[in-house]
Design a protein around this motif. Sequence first.
Motif, short mmCIF file in Angstrom:
data_model
loop_
_atom_site.label_atom_id
_atom_site.label_comp_id
_atom_site.label_asym_id
_atom_site.label_seq_id
_atom_site.Cartn_x
_atom_site.Cartn_y
_atom_site.Cartn_z
N VAL A 143 27.47 41.83 124.42
CA VAL A 143 27.74 42.86 125.43
C VAL A 143 26.51 42.97 126.32
CG1 VAL A 143 28.29 45.28 125.85
CG2 VAL A 143 29.29 44.11 123.88
N PHE A 144 26.63 42.53 127.55
CA PHE A 144 25.49 42.46 128.47
C PHE A 144 25.46 43.63 129.44
CE2 PHE A 144 24.98 38.09 127.18
CZ PHE A 144 23.62 37.84 127.40
N CYS A 145 24.27 44.21 129.60
CA CYS A 145 24.04 45.13 130.70
C CYS A 145 23.45 44.36 131.88
CB CYS A 145 23.09 46.26 130.28
SG CYS A 145 21.38 45.72 130.00
N ALA A 146 23.30 45.03 133.01
CA ALA A 146 22.89 44.34 134.24
C ALA A 146 21.38 44.41 134.46
CB ALA A 146 23.63 44.95 135.43
N ILE A 147 20.63 44.09 133.40
CA ILE A 147 19.17 44.01 133.47
C ILE A 147 18.77 42.59 133.06
CG2 ILE A 147 16.97 44.83 132.53
CD1 ILE A 147 18.23 46.97 134.13
#
Length: 258
Positions: A143-147
């Motif tokens: 699950v990737f965040c946008a950082i």
Amino acid sequence: METLKIVKIGGQLIDNDVALNSFLDDFAQLDTPKILVHGGGKSATKLAQQMNIGVQMINGRRITNAATLDIITMMYAGKINTKIVAKLQAKNTNAIGFSGADGNSIISVKRPVKTIDYGFVGDIKKVNIQHLQILINHGITPVFCAITHDKKGQLLNTNADAVASELAIAFTENYTTELYYCFEKNGVLEDITNDDSVIETIDAENYQTLLENKIIADGMLPKLSNCFHAIDHQVEKVHIGKSTMLLHKNTKHTTIQK
């Protein structure tokens, strides 16, 4: 070749617990390998306003100074990412949260200053998938965040649509990749006030017409740019619409094609 689905969520799906739970119900039921990418811009904007930190947007893109980067990191990589991972665990989807710095997954460079100084914004240069492949092989969903990061210790705010697009491209050698952009609308709309005015197919030709007529504008501009970037780099399918399209292919939505 096996299919990998990369799904990006944003907009009101993140801010509304009922909508988020409904989306995650659909996402958890996907029986193919999958990766989730999330934004959180509205939540970050709300927190910035509460802390009296100004928010500046140009052409749908956020200007990220040092204070804004701190807020984005707290919201994206902290609260939102961990919350989504916990909800997926409750739905029997084993997940692990990621920023681009984790596992050296996504390396970016700070966007060069031309006519606009975007601040601490990253343009993706490399995606490393070896460790992600190991997790997927063991049934674990990233699950990737946008950082992302620059490999020199600097975190960078990175467009979540671009993160999803580059992940989809990076996995094309291992899978048939499908990219889904899920949000609260039925798709790309010809009339923003009419949810039924879905443009069901956008190709390179009618895309230019839509741009000239300013039907596609603001935050939809970078989204469509990333859609075509993915299609041009061997991603099999790109779809935009509500999360029901994940499980029900007859759900009305927008498909991007060459």
